[in-house]
Design a protein around this motif. Structure first.
Motif, mmCIF file in Angstrom:
data_model
loop_
_atom_site.group_PDB
_atom_site.id
_atom_site.type_symbol
_atom_site.label_atom_id
_atom_site.label_comp_id
_atom_site.label_asym_id
_atom_site.label_seq_id
_atom_site.Cartn_x
_atom_site.Cartn_y
_atom_site.Cartn_z
ATOM 1 N N VAL A 19 -1.975 -6.001 10.362
ATOM 2 C CA VAL A 19 -2.927 -5.843 9.262
ATOM 3 C C VAL A 19 -2.908 -4.419 8.728
ATOM 4 O O VAL A 19 -2.849 -4.186 7.510
ATOM 5 N N VAL A 20 -2.964 -3.426 9.630
ATOM 6 C CA VAL A 20 -3.001 -2.024 9.218
ATOM 7 C C VAL A 20 -1.725 -1.652 8.465
ATOM 8 O O VAL A 20 -1.772 -1.081 7.360
ATOM 9 N N ILE A 21 -0.581 -1.982 9.039
ATOM 10 C CA ILE A 21 0.691 -1.601 8.417
ATOM 11 C C ILE A 21 0.884 -2.321 7.085
ATOM 12 O O ILE A 21 1.281 -1.714 6.081
ATOM 13 N N THR A 22 0.587 -3.621 7.056
ATOM 14 C CA THR A 22 0.733 -4.380 5.810
ATOM 15 C C THR A 22 -0.195 -3.853 4.725
ATOM 16 O O THR A 22 0.198 -3.691 3.560
ATOM 17 N N SER A 23 -1.429 -3.568 5.106
ATOM 18 C CA SER A 23 -2.422 -3.123 4.123
ATOM 19 C C SER A 23 -2.039 -1.785 3.507
ATOM 20 O O SER A 23 -1.971 -1.653 2.281
ATOM 21 N N VAL A 24 -1.803 -0.771 4.345
ATOM 22 C CA VAL A 24 -1.528 0.574 3.801
ATOM 23 C C VAL A 24 -0.212 0.596 3.033
ATOM 24 O O VAL A 24 -0.068 1.331 2.040
ATOM 25 N N THR A 25 0.757 -0.210 3.465
ATOM 26 C CA THR A 25 2.042 -0.245 2.765
ATOM 27 C C THR A 25 1.903 -0.902 1.401
ATOM 28 O O THR A 25 2.402 -0.387 0.394
ATOM 29 N N CYS A 26 1.208 -2.044 1.355
ATOM 30 C CA CYS A 26 1.071 -2.774 0.093
ATOM 31 C C CYS A 26 0.187 -2.043 -0.914
ATOM 32 O O CYS A 26 0.516 -1.967 -2.105
ATOM 33 N N ILE A 27 -0.931 -1.485 -0.440
ATOM 34 C CA ILE A 27 -1.847 -0.817 -1.363
ATOM 35 C C ILE A 27 -1.192 0.406 -2.002
ATOM 36 O O ILE A 27 -1.280 0.628 -3.220
ATOM 37 N N THR A 28 -0.518 1.237 -1.179
ATOM 38 C CA THR A 28 0.163 2.408 -1.745
ATOM 39 C C THR A 28 1.398 1.990 -2.536
ATOM 40 O O THR A 28 1.734 2.605 -3.551
ATOM 41 N N SER A 122 -6.805 7.484 -5.063
ATOM 42 C CA SER A 122 -7.212 8.686 -4.335
ATOM 43 C C SER A 122 -8.228 8.357 -3.240
ATOM 44 O O SER A 122 -8.380 9.120 -2.288
ATOM 45 N N PHE A 123 -8.949 7.255 -3.388
ATOM 46 C CA PHE A 123 -9.816 6.786 -2.311
ATOM 47 C C PHE A 123 -8.969 6.291 -1.132
ATOM 48 O O PHE A 123 -9.371 6.413 0.021
ATOM 49 N N CYS A 124 -7.804 5.726 -1.450
ATOM 50 C CA CYS A 124 -7.003 5.036 -0.436
ATOM 51 C C CYS A 124 -6.026 5.941 0.318
ATOM 52 O O CYS A 124 -5.913 5.832 1.550
ATOM 53 N N LEU A 125 -5.312 6.815 -0.388
ATOM 54 C CA LEU A 125 -4.220 7.554 0.233
ATOM 55 C C LEU A 125 -4.659 8.419 1.415
ATOM 56 O O LEU A 125 -4.102 8.291 2.511
#
Length: 494
Positions: A19-28, A122-125
């Protein structure tokens, strides 16, 4: 609290990891994908929305401008109210503003929503950096997570370049934003239920913490300087003549003048033992300083080469947007492979050696395009240039994230992500602006009577490729000197 996080890190399940890897990769990755889509689809977008020629590059430039100016303060806020909360908020905003871009009825609306989308990411990165650090212990999983997140940006950009022309020449550029918004919303749903809920401090959020734990004046000074600098460079990107206008000159002078004021303020904060948005002591670290300089140069050269390549294909080779996209297919493939490999071997190889090899490969890309001729086969130079260009950025982003998170204390991991991504975004703005100035200036001095002819444009693009080649070699020198003997990173500590 630190012990409980450490204990929780050791028990991370495979589901949470995914979940963590998929989320941060897809969102960025989605944010960068849209940037690439806009670059390739810009001629079609401008025609559909009647975008004024002076604002032609603003849908691209405004995103980097707003993102680069808000990363530092939002990273600092995330360290106070929690990275999970900030990250999910950014995901919601990115879905809304991405959909709004696709629904825009004129150029002004598109520019406005692209600017707001820059604030959303900028909220996400910076929060994503903190989420990874607080979820995974040092070792293979953290390395893979950072490789995936770092690679999400260049892979997304390359994929956007690949898809942009296909969509523009088929179902329409708006569907790029619509599809991205839908995927973003699905990932948001996964993140809400799957991201660890115990990664943030349980310390209550109070007005006192928000005012006393964040260096607001430092953040305002830094953001104001970056905003004026980015705006000036965005104007220059639109037309090299803008560099001579009073407004651009005034903005450049003002942005530079705020730098010593910012330094004095940071000195004051540290002397009084108060929070500083970027502690001065960090710049005394050779590795950290080298990373900052190299990320600035790497991101600038990478984006400049990819952007100029799209113009080269469409205006010099005179091929369609969809044919341009097809020629960019090797980029996301090599980018993905570079990140997978770095995620698997980062803890086994010396970081400086990995960066040097990756940057050396990237140096080949602008060199090939600087000597390429439009009559030559695509496979002779252009294919290799597209294939090699992302390798250096992908390699360096993974190593940089691992190094930077080891430099910053755990409690300021989100701010560390803000610093890193701010420098990358400003590097992108400067790289694109200076490349545009060089290309336009050389083309203007061309012996061809028609300055918009393929021959005249080729002269300017070649000069830009030589410039990017010089940037890549400068990065190589900085890495060789600044990162020497740093050994392996991402190794689990006993």
């Amino acid at each position: 609290m630190a012990e409980s996080i450490a204990s929780g890190q050791e028990k991370v399940s495979k589901g949470t990891t995914a979940v963590v890897i998929t989320s941060v990769t897809c969102i960025t990755g989605i944010s960068s994908l849209l940037a690439g889509l806009v670059v390739v689809g810009l001629p079609t977008i401008a025609k559909d929305l009647a975008l004024d020629a002076n604002l032609l590059l603003w849908p691209s430039s405004i995103y980097a401008l707003t993102c680069g100016c808000t990363l530092l303060p939002l990273g600092a806020v995330a360290d106070v109210i929690g990275s999970r909360t900030m990250y999910l908020t950014g995901c919601v905003l990115q879905s809304l503003f991405t959909m709004a871009c696709g629904l825009s009825q004129d150029g002004s609306q598109l520019i406005l929503f692209r600017g707001l989308a820059g604030i959303a990411i900028s909220f996400c990165l910076p929060s994503a950096v903190s989420i990874i650090t607080n979820t995974f212990p040092e070792g293979k999983r953290r390395n893979i997570a950072f490789a995936s997140m770092g690679g999400g940006q260049p892979i997304g950009f390359s994929l956007g370049l690949t898809l942009g022309g296909v969509l523009s020449d088929s179902i329409g550029w708006r569907w790029g934003f619509h599809i991205a918004a839908i995927i973003n919303t699905l990932i948001l749903g996964v993140a809400v239920y799957g991201l660890p809920k115990d990664i943030d401090s349980w310390e209550p959020i109070t007005w006192k913490r928000l005012t006393s734990d964040i260096d607001w004046i430092g953040a305002i000074l830094a953001s104001a300087s970056l905003a004026m600098l980015s705006y000036a460079f965005a104007s220059i990107t639109g037309s090299s003549l803008n560099i001579k206008t009073p407004a651009t000159i005034a903005l450049l002078i003002a942005s530079v003048a705020l730098v010593p004021i910012f330094i004095l303020w940071i000195n004051r904060q540290e002397r009084l033992n108060r929070p500083a948005i970027i502690p001065k002591s960090l710049w005394r670290n050779r590795v950290f300083t080298s990373i900052c300089i190299s990320v600035f140069l790497t991101w600038g050269a990478f984006n400049a080469v990819e952007s100029i390549l799209t113009l080269y294909f469409q205006y010099v080779r005179e091929i369609s947007a969809i044919q341009t996209s097809i020629r960019f297919l090797p980029a996301p493939i090599s980018s993905t492979l570079a990140n997978v490999i770095m995620g698997l071997i980062a803890h086994r190889v010396h970081a400086d050696s990995a960066v040097i090899v990756g940057t050396t490969v990237t140096c080949i890309a602008p060199l090939l395009m600087a000597i390429a001729h439009p009559d030559w086969s695509y496979w002779s130079c252009e294919f290799l240039a597209v294939l090699f260009n992302p390798v250096g950025a992908d390699t360096f982003f993974t190593i940089s994230n691992l190094l930077i998170t080891s430099v910053f204390p755990t409690k300021t991991q989100a701010l560390a992500g803000g610093v890193f991504n701010t420098i990358a975004q400003i590097g992108k703005s400067v790289g694109l602006a200076t490349s545009a100035v060089i290309a336009n200036s050389v083309t203007a001095r061309s012996s061809s009577e028609d300055k918009q002819s393929p021959e005249a444009l080729l002269e300017g693009y070649r000069a830009t490729f030589w410039y990017c080649f010089a940037l890549s070699w400068t990065t190589l020198v900085v890495c060789s000197l600044g990162l020497r003997n740093i050994g392996r990173v991402g190794v689990k500590r006993e």
